[in-house]
Scaffold this motif. Sequence first.
Motif, PDB file in Angstrom:
ATOM      1  N   PHE A 147       0.830  -1.203   0.000  1.00 28.94           N
ATOM      2  CA  PHE A 147       0.000   0.000   0.000  1.00 28.94           C
ATOM      3  C   PHE A 147       0.869   1.258   0.000  1.00 28.94           C
ATOM      4  CE2 PHE A 147      -2.200   3.373   2.385  1.00 28.94           C
ATOM      5  CZ  PHE A 147      -3.331   3.519   1.593  1.00 28.94           C
ATOM      6  N   LEU A 148       1.940   1.255   0.803  1.00 30.99           N
ATOM      7  CA  LEU A 148       2.850   2.392   0.847  1.00 30.99           C
ATOM      8  C   LEU A 148       3.545   2.606  -0.496  1.00 30.99           C
ATOM      9  CD1 LEU A 148       4.485   1.877   4.366  1.00 30.99           C
ATOM     10  CD2 LEU A 148       2.912   3.709   3.700  1.00 30.99           C
ATOM     11  N   ALA A 149       3.939   1.502  -1.122  1.00 32.62           N
ATOM     12  CA  ALA A 149       4.595   1.601  -2.430  1.00 32.62           C
ATOM     13  C   ALA A 149       3.644   2.183  -3.473  1.00 32.62           C
ATOM     14  CB  ALA A 149       5.090   0.227  -2.874  1.00 32.62           C
ATOM     15  N   ALA A 150       2.382   1.768  -3.435  1.00 34.36           N
ATOM     16  CA  ALA A 150       1.389   2.304  -4.370  1.00 34.36           C
ATOM     17  C   ALA A 150       1.177   3.794  -4.122  1.00 34.36           C
ATOM     18  CB  ALA A 150       0.071   1.549  -4.222  1.00 34.36           C
ATOM     19  N   GLY A 151       1.200   4.190  -2.847  1.00 37.36           N
ATOM     20  CA  GLY A 151       1.072   5.602  -2.514  1.00 37.36           C
ATOM     21  C   GLY A 151       2.241   6.416  -3.036  1.00 37.36           C
ATOM     22  N   GLN A 152       3.434   5.866  -2.890  1.00 39.10           N
ATOM     23  CA  GLN A 152       4.600   6.558  -3.425  1.00 39.10           C
ATOM     24  C   GLN A 152       4.552   6.595  -4.948  1.00 39.10           C
ATOM     25  OE1 GLN A 152       8.500   5.939  -2.015  1.00 39.10           O
ATOM     26  NE2 GLN A 152       7.978   6.594   0.042  1.00 39.10           N
ATOM     27  N   GLY A 153       3.962   5.553  -5.549  1.00 36.58           N
ATOM     28  CA  GLY A 153       3.792   5.564  -6.996  1.00 36.58           C
ATOM     29  C   GLY A 153       2.937   6.737  -7.443  1.00 36.58           C
ATOM     30  N   SER A 154       1.889   7.029  -6.684  1.00 37.22           N
ATOM     31  CA  SER A 154       1.033   8.175  -6.994  1.00 37.22           C
ATOM     32  C   SER A 154       1.806   9.482  -6.879  1.00 37.22           C
ATOM     33  CB  SER A 154      -0.175   8.203  -6.049  1.00 37.22           C
ATOM     34  OG  SER A 154      -0.974   7.055  -6.211  1.00 37.22           O
ATOM     35  N   ALA A 155       2.638   9.581  -5.843  1.00 33.67           N
ATOM     36  CA  ALA A 155       3.443  10.797  -5.652  1.00 33.67           C
ATOM     37  C   ALA A 155       4.443  10.970  -6.785  1.00 33.67           C
ATOM     38  CB  ALA A 155       4.173  10.725  -4.312  1.00 33.67           C
ATOM     39  N   VAL A 156       5.073   9.873  -7.191  1.00 32.43           N
ATOM     40  CA  VAL A 156       6.016   9.929  -8.310  1.00 32.43           C
ATOM     41  C   VAL A 156       5.297  10.379  -9.576  1.00 32.43           C
ATOM     42  CG1 VAL A 156       7.426   8.518  -9.865  1.00 32.43           C
ATOM     43  CG2 VAL A 156       7.644   8.244  -7.406  1.00 32.43           C
ATOM     44  N   GLY A 157       4.061   9.912  -9.764  1.00 32.73           N
ATOM     45  CA  GLY A 157       3.286  10.303 -10.939  1.00 32.73           C
ATOM     46  C   GLY A 157       3.046  11.800 -10.996  1.00 32.73           C
ATOM     47  N   VAL A 158       2.744  12.406  -9.858  1.00 27.29           N
ATOM     48  CA  VAL A 158       2.537  13.862  -9.815  1.00 27.29           C
ATOM     49  C   VAL A 158       3.827  14.589 -10.195  1.00 27.29           C
ATOM     50  CG1 VAL A 158       2.019  15.830  -8.330  1.00 27.29           C
ATOM     51  CG2 VAL A 158       0.684  13.727  -8.115  1.00 27.29           C
ATOM     52  N   LEU A 159       4.957  14.150  -9.634  1.00 28.88           N
ATOM     53  CA  LEU A 159       6.244  14.779  -9.938  1.00 28.88           C
ATOM     54  C   LEU A 159       6.612  14.608 -11.407  1.00 28.88           C
ATOM     55  CD1 LEU A 159       8.358  13.737  -6.812  1.00 28.88           C
ATOM     56  CD2 LEU A 159       7.155  15.889  -7.217  1.00 28.88           C
ATOM     57  N   THR A 160       6.392  13.414 -11.933  1.00 27.36           N
ATOM     58  CA  THR A 160       6.700  13.159 -13.334  1.00 27.36           C
ATOM     59  C   THR A 160       5.845  14.032 -14.244  1.00 27.36           C
ATOM     60  OG1 THR A 160       7.307  10.862 -12.854  1.00 27.36           O
ATOM     61  CG2 THR A 160       6.784  11.397 -15.144  1.00 27.36           C
ATOM     62  N   GLY A 161       4.566  14.112 -13.940  1.00 26.30           N
ATOM     63  CA  GLY A 161       3.675  14.932 -14.744  1.00 26.30           C
ATOM     64  C   GLY A 161       3.956  16.411 -14.629  1.00 26.30           C
ATOM     65  N   LEU A 162       4.395  16.851 -13.459  1.00 29.54           N
ATOM     66  CA  LEU A 162       4.597  18.274 -13.218  1.00 29.54           C
ATOM     67  C   LEU A 162       5.898  18.788 -13.812  1.00 29.54           C
ATOM     68  CD1 LEU A 162       3.148  20.604 -11.733  1.00 29.54           C
ATOM     69  CD2 LEU A 162       4.522  20.068  -9.725  1.00 29.54           C
ATOM     70  N   VAL A 163       6.990  18.076 -13.596  1.00 31.65           N
ATOM     71  CA  VAL A 163       8.299  18.607 -14.007  1.00 31.65           C
ATOM     72  C   VAL A 163       9.084  17.675 -14.934  1.00 31.65           C
ATOM     73  CG1 VAL A 163       8.531  20.066 -11.983  1.00 31.65           C
ATOM     74  CG2 VAL A 163       9.383  17.719 -11.889  1.00 31.65           C
ATOM     75  N   GLY A 164       8.505  16.571 -15.350  1.00 30.70           N
ATOM     76  CA  GLY A 164       9.169  15.724 -16.323  1.00 30.70           C
ATOM     77  C   GLY A 164      10.278  14.854 -15.774  1.00 30.70           C
ATOM     78  N   ALA A 165      10.347  14.663 -14.463  1.00 28.78           N
ATOM     79  CA  ALA A 165      11.384  13.815 -13.856  1.00 28.78           C
ATOM     80  C   ALA A 165      10.853  12.397 -13.700  1.00 28.78           C
ATOM     81  CB  ALA A 165      11.798  14.371 -12.497  1.00 28.78           C
ATOM     82  N   GLY A 166      11.725  11.416 -13.949  1.00 25.63           N
ATOM     83  CA  GLY A 166      11.290  10.023 -13.864  1.00 25.63           C
ATOM     84  C   GLY A 166      11.024   9.556 -12.450  1.00 25.63           C
ATOM     85  N   GLY A 167      11.695  10.155 -11.477  1.00 29.04           N
ATOM     86  CA  GLY A 167      11.447   9.801 -10.078  1.00 29.04           C
ATOM     87  C   GLY A 167      12.186   8.589  -9.589  1.00 29.04           C
ATOM     88  N   GLY A 168      13.272   8.207 -10.280  1.00 30.16           N
ATOM     89  CA  GLY A 168      14.027   7.032  -9.863  1.00 30.16           C
ATOM     90  C   GLY A 168      14.594   7.141  -8.464  1.00 30.16           C
ATOM     91  N   PHE A 169      14.909   8.380  -8.044  1.00 35.96           N
ATOM     92  CA  PHE A 169      15.473   8.568  -6.703  1.00 35.96           C
ATOM     93  C   PHE A 169      14.452   8.288  -5.610  1.00 35.96           C
ATOM     94  CE2 PHE A 169      13.614  12.630  -7.794  1.00 35.96           C
ATOM     95  CZ  PHE A 169      13.112  13.130  -6.605  1.00 35.96           C
ATOM     96  N   ILE A 170      13.167   8.250  -5.970  1.00 37.10           N
ATOM     97  CA  ILE A 170      12.118   7.855  -5.022  1.00 37.10           C
ATOM     98  C   ILE A 170      11.758   6.386  -5.215  1.00 37.10           C
ATOM     99  CG2 ILE A 170       9.722   8.232  -4.307  1.00 37.10           C
ATOM    100  CD1 ILE A 170       9.985  11.118  -5.129  1.00 37.10           C
ATOM    101  N   ILE A 171      11.718   5.956  -6.466  1.00 36.55           N
ATOM    102  CA  ILE A 171      11.289   4.593  -6.786  1.00 36.55           C
ATOM    103  C   ILE A 171      12.228   3.552  -6.199  1.00 36.55           C
ATOM    104  CG2 ILE A 171      10.865   2.941  -8.652  1.00 36.55           C
ATOM    105  CD1 ILE A 171      10.034   5.326 -10.400  1.00 36.55           C
ATOM    106  N   ILE A 172      13.542   3.737  -6.386  1.00 43.09           N
ATOM    107  CA  ILE A 172      14.521   2.748  -5.920  1.00 43.09           C
ATOM    108  C   ILE A 172      14.413   2.508  -4.404  1.00 43.09           C
ATOM    109  CG2 ILE A 172      16.979   2.240  -5.634  1.00 43.09           C
ATOM    110  CD1 ILE A 172      16.189   1.809  -8.438  1.00 43.09           C
ATOM    111  N   PRO A 173      14.461   3.564  -3.561  1.00 45.22           N
ATOM    112  CA  PRO A 173      14.326   3.318  -2.114  1.00 45.22           C
ATOM    113  C   PRO A 173      13.000   2.659  -1.740  1.00 45.22           C
ATOM    114  CG  PRO A 173      15.176   5.519  -2.517  1.00 45.22           C
ATOM    115  CD  PRO A 173      14.720   4.985  -3.844  1.00 45.22           C
ATOM    116  N   ALA A 174      11.915   3.038  -2.436  1.00 46.25           N
ATOM    117  CA  ALA A 174      10.609   2.454  -2.130  1.00 46.25           C
ATOM    118  C   ALA A 174      10.602   0.954  -2.436  1.00 46.25           C
ATOM    119  CB  ALA A 174       9.512   3.158  -2.926  1.00 46.25           C
ATOM    120  N   LEU A 175      11.167   0.573  -3.560  1.00 49.81           N
ATOM    121  CA  LEU A 175      11.194  -0.839  -3.940  1.00 49.81           C
ATOM    122  C   LEU A 175      12.056  -1.655  -2.984  1.00 49.81           C
ATOM    123  CD1 LEU A 175      11.558  -0.654  -7.848  1.00 49.81           C
ATOM    124  CD2 LEU A 175       9.477  -0.970  -6.496  1.00 49.81           C
ATOM    125  N   VAL A 176      13.198  -1.090  -2.589  1.00 44.21           N
ATOM    126  CA  VAL A 176      14.126  -1.830  -1.739  1.00 44.21           C
ATOM    127  C   VAL A 176      13.663  -1.849  -0.283  1.00 44.21           C
ATOM    128  CG1 VAL A 176      16.512  -1.957  -0.893  1.00 44.21           C
ATOM    129  CG2 VAL A 176      16.059  -1.360  -3.275  1.00 44.21           C
TER     130      VAL A 176
END
Length: 264
Positions: A147-176
Amino acid sequence: MEFFGYVAAVLIGVSLGLIGGGGSIFTVPVLVYLFGIDVFLATEYSLFVVGISSLIGSLSYFKNGLVDLRIALIFGIPSIFSIFFTRSFLLPLIPDSIFEIGDFILTKNVFLLLIFAGLMIIASYKMIRKNKISEIKNINSERKNTFLAAGQGSAVGVLTGLVGAGGGFIIIPALVNFLKIPMKIAVGTSLVIISFNSLIGFFSSVDSLKTDWSFLGILSLIAIVGILIGTQLSKKINGEKLKPAFGWFILVMGVYIILKEMVL
């Protein structure tokens, strides 16, 4: 300046292939300051360059069984909805001139660059600090972590849509940290998530922009060469050891953007 821009495009790809993120965080600054592209258009171009290069880079990880598709869906689906909402509804609501204080005018372009600079500083901190991922003890249930990972996925989506960043610096820690994915698989899975997020973000609003496909194709091709180099280097070099140096570079760029837009 364009020469340095193309060199930077190679480095963007190398970073994505080597550590599964980081490169996309300075794609927009490269497009804005080295190629002189409008900020909003730069966020759009960034989505395509990062998306297509990440997709190509993820193929070798997928071939070697280093991609967890189930996790990619758990993380990716919420982010896709967030990207569509942000690009279609949130960005158009931001006025061209947000507010004025004396001679200073906070425009939409400056606002987006400042958000981007803030993300760069956050990303640099996560890269510079000593990585203690392997020492973290998981006391939460798998369901809660998902559930937390899905929530972070939503946050990454907002950042990606807003400024064009892939969000890997958030995705990697969340996955690990949350889902206990081994680092190599986290990198491959991150590339899959970044590629789909970015490409969906790009094609959701490309019709409203005048796109220079020739320039975009050349830049993407160069970034793809970089990501293939990074993928090969990842087999011989531990990307985690390079993160601090790359983090310091991103920190300097983030501070520079703030100073340039607010002071210089």
